[in-house]
Scaffold this motif. Structure first.
Motif, PDB file in Angstrom:
ATOM      1  N   THR A   1       4.562   8.220  -4.680  1.00 11.94           N
ATOM      2  CA  THR A   1       3.815   8.239  -6.173  1.00 11.94           C
ATOM      3  C   THR A   1       2.559   7.195  -6.154  1.00 11.94           C
ATOM      4  O   THR A   1       2.050   7.915  -7.389  1.00 11.94           O
ATOM      5  CB  THR A   1       4.637   8.941  -7.431  1.00 11.94           C
ATOM      6  N   SER A   2       1.672   6.526  -5.478  1.00 12.79           N
ATOM      7  CA  SER A   2       1.511   5.361  -5.654  1.00 12.79           C
ATOM      8  C   SER A   2       0.302   5.386  -3.886  1.00 12.79           C
ATOM      9  O   SER A   2       1.104   5.375  -3.255  1.00 12.79           O
ATOM     10  CB  SER A   2       1.732   4.414  -5.626  1.00 12.79           C
ATOM     11  N   ALA A   3      -0.584   5.619  -4.194  1.00 13.05           N
ATOM     12  CA  ALA A   3      -1.452   5.005  -2.514  1.00 13.05           C
ATOM     13  C   ALA A   3      -1.207   3.995  -2.296  1.00 13.05           C
ATOM     14  O   ALA A   3      -2.181   3.934  -1.565  1.00 13.05           O
ATOM     15  CB  ALA A   3      -2.537   5.955  -3.160  1.00 13.05           C
ATOM     16  N   THR A   4      -1.080   3.114  -2.788  1.00 13.94           N
ATOM     17  CA  THR A   4      -0.877   1.940  -2.625  1.00 13.94           C
ATOM     18  C   THR A   4       0.662   0.474  -2.228  1.00 13.94           C
ATOM     19  O   THR A   4       0.391   0.034  -1.844  1.00 13.94           O
ATOM     20  CB  THR A   4      -1.733   0.484  -3.143  1.00 13.94           C
ATOM     21  N   SER A   5       1.357   1.600  -2.434  1.00 16.38           N
ATOM     22  CA  SER A   5       2.284   0.936  -2.285  1.00 16.38           C
ATOM     23  C   SER A   5       4.023   2.236  -2.233  1.00 16.38           C
ATOM     24  O   SER A   5       3.970   2.855  -3.024  1.00 16.38           O
ATOM     25  CB  SER A   5       3.057  -0.358  -2.994  1.00 16.38           C
ATOM     26  N   GLY A   6       4.876   1.750  -2.029  1.00 15.66           N
ATOM     27  CA  GLY A   6       6.357   2.404  -2.029  1.00 15.66           C
ATOM     28  C   GLY A   6       6.485   3.077  -1.374  1.00 15.66           C
ATOM     29  O   GLY A   6       7.231   4.395  -1.417  1.00 15.66           O
ATOM     30  N   PHE A   7       5.719   3.054  -0.134  1.00 12.52           N
ATOM     31  CA  PHE A   7       6.076   4.610   1.149  1.00 12.52           C
ATOM     32  C   PHE A   7       7.621   4.802   1.505  1.00 12.52           C
ATOM     33  O   PHE A   7       7.682   3.621   2.166  1.00 12.52           O
ATOM     34  CB  PHE A   7       4.424   4.385   2.184  1.00 12.52           C
TER      35      PHE A   7
END
Length: 319
Positions: free
Chosen positions: A240-246
């Motif tokens: 849900t963030s483009a910069t972390s948490g994938f």
């Protein structure tokens, strides 16, 4: 009876590898390593690819016929590094009324690399602006190649990376010709083997940012093919963030080796990768990439341009 037999064969083939074959392509469908695809407002499609100082091809349809239009940066990059006359891994995005073409200056297997940018109003004539501020030297935990710009809803971010600690993201200024000066953040890493992961590309669908990337050996298949399954393939994680948490479909973190396979070798398609996503007005989301057609040959110069429609209905991309 013959019709039913043919349908059964096609169904069996689908069960075996579960992937649709690339859409038809006409005209110049090779010269397509690490493709970048965009549709101009007049309906003309443009494809950019590695080598020849970023080769440009255009077509009236996404399937062709594709025609070579010359080099995007014929004088070579302003960035004074080895490789400035052999530019890699283009990415093209429209911001306002200006197109931004990002490219990599590097040499195979080294970290002395930088990401550059050029701008255009029409996708045919480009002005090289040189360095974006994303660069790497020996000792860094990333390699500054394979960039792709993304708007996450509030800011521009640039994903990039290849081997070492794999994939990173950094915030960009607005307009996105330079970084914002913030540090790069690791978003994906394959801890095992050679850390063979590269070419990140983020695309939005629904509430999620999907991180597509290539895994495995990319090149030189005509001279030295890797063990089965070790060649290029395309995987994905989402957040849900483009910069972390994938994470991948099984919930495994992308920074801990996660990755759900979207497309891999099947039938006569071998080593697909170097991918991106385009939201086409008539087809919807499509995955584009390069691949080897085993019926033709395995050379890097023989790699072809592939396109598949993407179905996100399950929450994960299926081609």
């Amino acid at each position: 009876m013959r019709y039913n037999f043919v349908v059964s064969l096609l169904s069996a083939a689908s069960v075996v590898y579960g992937y649709g074959d690339p859409m038809a392509c006409s005209g110049v469908c090779n010269n397509a390593h690490d493709p970048a695809l965009i549709r101009r407002d007049d309906g003309t499609y443009f494809r950019f690819s590695t080598g020849a100082k970023i080769a440009i091809h255009s077509a009236p349809s996404i399937t062709g016929p594709w025609t070579y239009k010359g080099a995007a940066i014929p004088a070579g990059s302003k960035i004074n590094l080895k490789g400035k006359d052999d530019l890699w891994a283009p990415d093209v995005t429209k911001v306002g009324d200006t197109y931004y073409l990002y490219y990599s200056v590097s040499s195979f297997g080294v970290q002395d690399s930088a990401i550059g940018v050029a701008t255009s109003k029409d996708l045919t004539k480009w002005t090289d602006l040189g360095a974006t501020g994303i660069a790497s030297k020996a000792g860094k935990n990333y390699n500054a190649i394979d960039s792709a710009l993304y708007w996450d809803g509030s800011k521009f971010v640039m994903s990039f990376g290849s081997f070492w600690n794999d994939l990173f993201v950094v915030n960009m200024a607005n307009p996105p010709a330079k970084t914002s000066g913030t540090a790069a953040t690791n978003i994906a890493f394959k801890p095992e083997g050679e850390h063979a992961q590269e070419a990140p590309f983020i695309a939005k669908n629904g509430n999620y940012h999907y991180l597509f990337f290539s895994v495995g050996k990319c090149c030189g298949f005509d001279a030295n093919r890797p063990a089965k399954g070790q060649e290029y393939k395309i995987q994905v994680c989402r957040s849900t963030s483009a910069t972390s948490g994938f994470v991948d479909k099984a919930g495994k973190k992308c920074t801990e080796g996660g990755g759900t396979t979207v497309l891999e070798s099947h039938g006569w398609v071998y080593g697909p990768g170097g991918q991106g996503v385009l939201y086409d007005p008539s087809l919807g989301p499509v995955l584009y990439y390069h691949y080897v057609d085993t019926r033709i040959g395995y050379g890097d110069g023989q790699k072809k341009f592939g396109i598949n429609k993407i179905d996100f209905s399950s929450g994960w991309p299926v081609v």
